[in-house]
Structure formats: C-alpha cells, structure tokens
Design a protein around this motif. Structure first.
Motif, PDB file in Angstrom:
ATOM      1  N   VAL A  97       0.854  -1.193   0.000  1.00  0.00           N
ATOM      2  CA  VAL A  97       0.000   0.000   0.000  1.00  0.00           C
ATOM      3  C   VAL A  97       0.885   1.238   0.000  1.00  0.00           C
ATOM      4  CG1 VAL A  97      -1.745   1.292   1.278  1.00  0.00           C
ATOM      5  CG2 VAL A  97      -1.840  -1.185   1.250  1.00  0.00           C
ATOM      6  N   ASP A  98       0.579   2.179  -0.881  1.00  0.00           N
ATOM      7  CA  ASP A  98       1.289   3.460  -0.917  1.00  0.00           C
ATOM      8  C   ASP A  98       0.960   4.235   0.369  1.00  0.00           C
ATOM      9  OD1 ASP A  98       1.801   6.297  -1.419  1.00  0.00           O
ATOM     10  OD2 ASP A  98       2.164   5.707  -3.494  1.00  0.00           O
ATOM     11  N   ALA A  99       1.996   4.645   1.100  1.00  0.00           N
ATOM     12  CA  ALA A  99       1.787   5.299   2.393  1.00  0.00           C
ATOM     13  C   ALA A  99       1.121   6.662   2.246  1.00  0.00           C
ATOM     14  CB  ALA A  99       3.116   5.449   3.125  1.00  0.00           C
ATOM     15  N   ASN A 126       4.459   1.018   1.630  1.00  0.00           N
ATOM     16  CA  ASN A 126       5.569   1.380   0.740  1.00  0.00           C
ATOM     17  C   ASN A 126       5.659   2.894   0.574  1.00  0.00           C
ATOM     18  OD1 ASN A 126       7.715   0.744  -0.955  1.00  0.00           O
ATOM     19  ND2 ASN A 126       6.441   0.682  -2.778  1.00  0.00           N
ATOM     20  N   LYS A 127       6.809   3.357   0.136  1.00  0.00           N
ATOM     21  CA  LYS A 127       7.075   4.777  -0.154  1.00  0.00           C
ATOM     22  C   LYS A 127       6.899   5.651   1.084  1.00  0.00           C
ATOM     23  CE  LYS A 127       5.412   4.173  -4.937  1.00  0.00           C
ATOM     24  NZ  LYS A 127       4.611   4.723  -6.030  1.00  0.00           N
ATOM     25  N   VAL A 128       7.311   5.133   2.267  1.00  0.00           N
ATOM     26  CA  VAL A 128       7.183   5.938   3.495  1.00  0.00           C
ATOM     27  C   VAL A 128       8.199   7.075   3.519  1.00  0.00           C
ATOM     28  CG1 VAL A 128       6.234   4.063   4.887  1.00  0.00           C
ATOM     29  CG2 VAL A 128       8.710   4.354   4.767  1.00  0.00           C
ATOM     30  N   ASP A 129       9.179   7.067   2.582  1.00  0.00           N
ATOM     31  CA  ASP A 129      10.169   8.144   2.545  1.00  0.00           C
ATOM     32  C   ASP A 129       9.720   9.309   1.668  1.00  0.00           C
ATOM     33  OD1 ASP A 129      10.279   6.546   0.322  1.00  0.00           O
ATOM     34  OD2 ASP A 129      12.464   6.358   0.255  1.00  0.00           O
ATOM     35  N   LYS A 130       8.492   9.243   1.133  1.00  0.00           N
ATOM     36  CA  LYS A 130       7.979  10.370   0.351  1.00  0.00           C
ATOM     37  C   LYS A 130       7.567  11.501   1.290  1.00  0.00           C
ATOM     38  CE  LYS A 130       4.997   9.555  -2.915  1.00  0.00           C
ATOM     39  NZ  LYS A 130       3.858   8.963  -3.657  1.00  0.00           N
ATOM     40  N   GLU A 134       1.785   9.368   4.813  1.00  0.00           N
ATOM     41  CA  GLU A 134       1.100   9.312   6.113  1.00  0.00           C
ATOM     42  C   GLU A 134       0.873   7.846   6.452  1.00  0.00           C
ATOM     43  OE1 GLU A 134      -2.229  12.081   6.752  1.00  0.00           O
ATOM     44  OE2 GLU A 134      -1.793  12.867   4.752  1.00  0.00           O
ATOM     45  N   PRO A 135       1.932   7.120   6.880  1.00  0.00           N
ATOM     46  CA  PRO A 135       1.806   5.668   7.079  1.00  0.00           C
ATOM     47  C   PRO A 135       0.778   5.266   8.131  1.00  0.00           C
ATOM     48  CG  PRO A 135       3.930   6.497   7.872  1.00  0.00           C
ATOM     49  CD  PRO A 135       3.301   7.597   7.107  1.00  0.00           C
ATOM     50  N   ASP A 136       0.627   6.075   9.202  1.00  0.00           N
ATOM     51  CA  ASP A 136      -0.338   5.715  10.258  1.00  0.00           C
ATOM     52  C   ASP A 136      -1.768   5.772   9.721  1.00  0.00           C
ATOM     53  OD1 ASP A 136       1.713   5.328  12.048  1.00  0.00           O
ATOM     54  OD2 ASP A 136       1.628   7.386  12.826  1.00  0.00           O
ATOM     55  N   ARG A 137      -2.066   6.824   8.956  1.00  0.00           N
ATOM     56  CA  ARG A 137      -3.408   6.926   8.362  1.00  0.00           C
ATOM     57  C   ARG A 137      -3.653   5.779   7.385  1.00  0.00           C
ATOM     58  NH1 ARG A 137      -4.924   8.453   3.559  1.00  0.00           N
ATOM     59  NH2 ARG A 137      -2.906   9.393   3.064  1.00  0.00           N
TER      60      ARG A 137
END
Length: 606
Positions: A97-99, A126-130, A134-137
C-alpha cells in the motif's frame, strides 16, 4: 527444501514490481555485475510502456534455505480473471500500500478475493520516505478495509512493515535501520504457512492449471501448483474439465520450475511446487491435470462475468490493406479464439454473417490492451463502441455498477460531482479531504456512464485529477444516459488533406487530422462545434488567378490537431461510428449500412 508460496497485491503504480526487483537482487538471483532491466518482471512491451502489470508472472528466490515462490499479480480490475486463478496457487499474500494514497479500488478488488480464500495477509506500507507519506493513516485505512471485507480475526491481526521498494529496505519500525529487505524475508518465512499439499506427496498426482502460454518448440504450456502426489518427466497423465469430463491423455514432455527470472527443467515435481508442464494439445486453463486413476476434477475458482462487449470486424475502409498483413476475418477469428482460450475473462462469439465478432470482457482497458497487441502483430480491424452487458434478475433488467474513487484538487470537485451525479446517474457515497489541498470522492456509477468520461474528467480537472474504478455489483437499470453532444466533421472526398482547406475548417470545430494526410469519403476528420454532423471538403485548395495581389498571401498556420489514443478513440465514437485500427494509424469513420441492414434496423425501430 522448505517452501513458501506468496502473491504480491497492490494498486496500479504502488511499487509492487519494483519491490520484486529488490527481492530478486538481495536474494542473490542476479550475479554480481549482471545487467538487469528495471521492473524486470514486466516483460511485456505494453507493461513497460504503460507502467502496469497485465499478465500474472511467477518468480522464485532462495533465502537462508527456504525457497519462496512469488507471484506478481495484475493491479487492475480489468485483468481480474488472472488474479482469481493465481490466488488459488498461493498460501499467503503480501499487500503493498502506498503510504501517501492508502488502499485504492484495485487493492480492494484483489484483497477481497484473497480474504475470501482465507489467506492471511502481510501489509507493507511502501514509499514511506515520500514527503507526503502518512503511514499511520494508511495503516488505519487498511484495517478499516479488511473489516469492511468481512475479514476474520486471524486476518485482522495482520503484521505490517514500513518500506521503500525503490531504496530496497523494509523495517518493523518507521525509524528502523533502513538497510535491506531481511525483515520482509523473515516475515514471509515465519507468517506464511508451508503448502498444505506437502503432506499429500504419497497420493495420486493432481494439479489445477491456472495459466496457459505457448512455446514454438514445446507447444502448449500449463502452469499451476501440484496439489497432490508426484509427477516425473515422461509420465502419462490426463486432463479433466471443470465438470470432471475427460479431455485428453498425454505424455508429459517437460517439467519446468521457476528459478529467479527464468525457468529450469526439473525431473520431478512434488506436491506444493508451482511448475509448468508441456505435452498436452487440448488441456487449458481451469482444467485438472491428473494421474490416470483420478476421476474427480479439482474445484476451480468461479470467474466474474464480463461487463462490456465490443464488436471486432474486418477493416473495409478504402485504405484497408495498406499497413497490415492480417486482414481476413478468418485470421482475426483465430487470433480472438486463441486469446479467449488463454484469458478466461474474455468471451468471443460470432455475429450473424460471420464478418464480425462480439468480444465480451471486463473493461475498456482490457479491450484496449487486446486491440493494441493485435495491431502490433499486423492486424487491421474496425472496432465498435463498447456496449454494456445487462442481465435479468427476478424479471428486472440490471446493469453493472462501478465504484469510482476520485482524487481531485478542491477547486474542481464541484464540476466533477455535478457531472457524475447528474447526467451520468451516479450516487456519491463519500466525500472527504485527502490532504495537500485535495478532495477524495467515492461514488457508485453505472458502467455506461463512465464510457467516454475519462477525457472529459481530465479537461474538467485541468489534467490534475486521478480517477480509479472497480466493478461493484449489479443494480436495476438507471435510465437513459446522454452520449456525446457534439456532431462530427465528415470528409466528402477521397485524397490528401490540404492545409488551406483545414485552415478554413478550423472555425467549424476542432480537427483530428493535419495537412497531407490520407482521407476518404465517410472518414471523421474533426468534431463539429454544433450537435449535428457536417460533411466538409478537406481537399479544397486556394483558387489561383493570374492577377498579381498588392501584398503577399498570409501564411497558413494550423492549430495542432487532436490525436486520440486507442482507448480514447473507442470511448469517443457513437453507435453509428467505428474506429479503424491499423499497425500505424487510428482513424474514425461513419458506419454506412447496406440497404438490407438499414431496412432491418428501421423495422426493428418500428
């Protein structure tokens, strides 16, 4: 060797194929210094050009004594026929899942299939470095999605990782070391169960065929997971249909297993292995390949029915046969039948007269990919406007409904809502801010209302909107939906277009052709600014005289013509128009009926 079978699920462009590249690289599947193309699993030219996965493909990696068979699944619902069969081969799924975007409609489609099969998911954000991640959401939205899809308690208690597929790392914590993908390898080995089939090695051999391919030397090749028993090269087996009826007996000429990006021949396949076998002449997808003593077929996953149909016909325009080599209806029919055999989501039927063929499928994108592949193979075709398939439920006419998810800048949301809920008969189910000045709109819209809407949507949102759609279900007929309002400009003469004539025609509407292009009588060369069709002459040159003018002529400067992509052209036309597709051109034309067909339609209308 210890074995795990896992499928990777993701929405289009969430980084699934890039992550598989890194899994292959870090597991040692590539030798040091080996040149490997980016997105190595997207081997098809169309997949590379469009950035989407169309065909499900298998690969295999080794990690600390465990062999992991990975299946890269298509991310678009139009290719869902692949997904449903592929999931029956695996024991676990990795949901990517795109973060920033969170779970999207195609994620929901494939995940619902996986949860229904009882597979326990692993979630990778994935892509948490963008910068806008918003990984938690996104994690909360994944949990809500699983709950909405009736996941059981085991499935709701899913492990998750934070990752960047492009950078090649995955960690249990957001502030982890960010070094490599060892955390993902560990989680797959510990969380995904061993194939239950491994305990049934001593039974008679059975295998369910899930994908079909062809090789010029080996012939037909069926890929699937061995459910029970063992199979050796040279053994005689039989193919059973889904209903258990015998199809053929054949000798297995070759067994191949997936190793890295390639396949290697092996002498014996055992229960739990994902392998490809060859030697059959009739066996196909969803058939059971079994030992001669077996009389019962394995249960095959039901396939969702097609929702739209398109008519494929021969190209009978005056320019037919100039580009392509494959123009006969017999050759077109053979190619379509071959496609229907490999892709169970497509149905092909003959029309009265035998010159055209009705092709039913999941959506416009699936049809567009089929037509694009055929034109690259040298076919010339005429394509009709897509028609939505309906069904009778309790005596009431029902039509397919799609769930549409739209991310759009706040300033354009009003125009989008007005179009979807007004003339296109949609019902808005959710509207909420998506951050960064964007609004997310979720609506249920008839499939008919979405044909031809994408171009209009991009115009309304100045090219900034993102629209995703997925089949939702069937609902009673919603009533009439207006089609294209504008008429078209039709050429009345055959020849080559003249710049001076087109310059004079620009005030009549937008043009689809430029100067010095071949045209013929009945060809659509532009869109009229009014609602009626207009016959025009694009060959009319400037009248020359022997009288000298006081000043020189103004230079003719033409506006750049509108060029349609294949999907845009198919969605643009009306019922009385066709798209002419050749290897080097896409043209629009009027469908002129012969007198008998015109009389038949007139009687039907009366």
């Amino acid at each position: 060797m210890d074995l795990r079978n896992i499928a990777i699920i993701a929405h289009v462009d969430h980084g699934k194929t890039t992550l598989v590249d890194e899994l292959l690289r870090q597991s040692g599947a590539f030798r040091e210094g080996q040149a490997v193309a980016e997105r190595a699993m997207d081997s098809n030219d169309l997949e590379r050009e469009r950035g989407i996965t169309i065909l499900a493909k298998c690969t295999s990696v080794e990690w600390k004594g465990t062999r992991i068979n990975i299946v890269d699944t298509p991310g678009h619902a139009d290719f869902g026929g692949e997904v449903e069969r592929i999931l029956s081969m695996v024991d676990g799924v990795c949901l990517l899942v795109d973060a920033a975007e969170g779970p999207m409609p195609q994620t929901k489609f494939v995940t619902s299939k996986a949860l229904a099969l009882g597979l326990r998911p692993i979630v990778v954000l994935n892509k948490v470095d963008k910068p806008d991640a918003e990984p938690d959401r996104a994690l909360d939205e994944v949990f809500d999605l699983f709950a909405a899809l009736d996941a059981n308690e085991d499935q709701l208690d899913f492990p998750h990782l934070y990752a960047s597929g492009r950078s090649g790392w995955a960690d249990e914590d957001l502030d982890g070391p960010r070094k490599d993908l060892s955390a993902l390898f560990r989680l797959i080995v510990n969380h995904v169960p061993r194939p239950r089939q491994q305990g049934r090695v001593d039974e008679d051999f059975t295998m369910l065929a899930t994908t079909l391919s062809a090789d010029p030397f080996l012939g037909r090749i069926l890929t699937g997971r061995v459910e029970t028993g063992r199979l050796k090269t040279g053994a005689t087996v039989k193919a059973l249909s889904r209903m258990g009826q015998p199809i053929e007996q054949f000798r297995v000429s070759k067994i191949q297993a997936f190793r890295g990006l390639g396949q290697q021949p092996i002498e014996e396949a055992v229960a739990g292995d994902i392998v490809s076998i060859s030697g059959m002449s009739k066996g196909t997808v969803s058939d059971t390949i079994a030992a001669l003593a077996v009389d019962e077929a394995l249960p095959a996953q039901p396939i969702d029915p097609p929702t739209i149909s398109v008519t494929f016909g021969i190209n009978d325009s005056p320019l037919a046969g100039r580009d392509g080599k494959k123009v006969q209806s017999r050759v077109i029919r053979e190619r379509l039948m071959r496609e229907a055999e490999q892709n169970v989501a497509i149905r092909v039927s003959d029309t009265p007269g035998g010159e055209a063929f009705e092709v039913a499928g999941r959506g416009e994108l699936q049809m567009g990919v089929l037509i694009e592949n055929m034109r690259r193979e040298g076919f010339e075709l005429s394509i009709s406007r897509p028609v939505v398939l309906t069904r009778e439920i309790d005596g009431v006419r029902h039509e397919p409904i799609e769930e549409v998810t739209i991310d759009v800048d706040d300033g354009y949301s009003g125009a989008v809502i007005e179009k979807i809920t007004g003339p296109r008969r949609g019902e808005m189910t959710e509207m909420r801010p998506a951050g960064a000045g964007k609004t997310r709109i979720v609506a249920l819209v008839p499939s008919r209302g979405l044909i031809g809407y994408h171009g209009e949507f991009l115009t309304d949102t100045r090219g900034t909107g993102v629209l995703n759609r997925v089949f939702h279900g069937w609902a009673p007929w919603k009533g009439a939906i207006p089609g294209r309002r504008a008429g078209v400009l039709i050429s009345m003469e055959p020849g080559q277009s003249v710049a001076y004539a087109l310059w004079n025609l620009e005030e009549r509407g937008r043009l689809f052709i430029g100067a010095q292009e071949d045209v013929y009588q009945g060809m659509i060369i532009g869109e009229h600014s009014r609602d009626n069709d207009l016959e025009v002459n694009p060959l009319k040159g400037k009248k020359l005289t022997n009288i000298r003018a006081s000043g020189k002529d103004d230079a003719v400067v033409l506006t750049t013509p509108t060029r349609f992509s294949l999907e845009e052209a198919i969605a643009y036309i009306n019922d009385d128009e066709l798209v002419e597709v050749t290897p080097s051109a896409i043209r629009l034309r009027k469908r002129y009926l012969d007198p008998h067909e015109r009389k038949r339609q007139a009687r039907a209308a009366e």
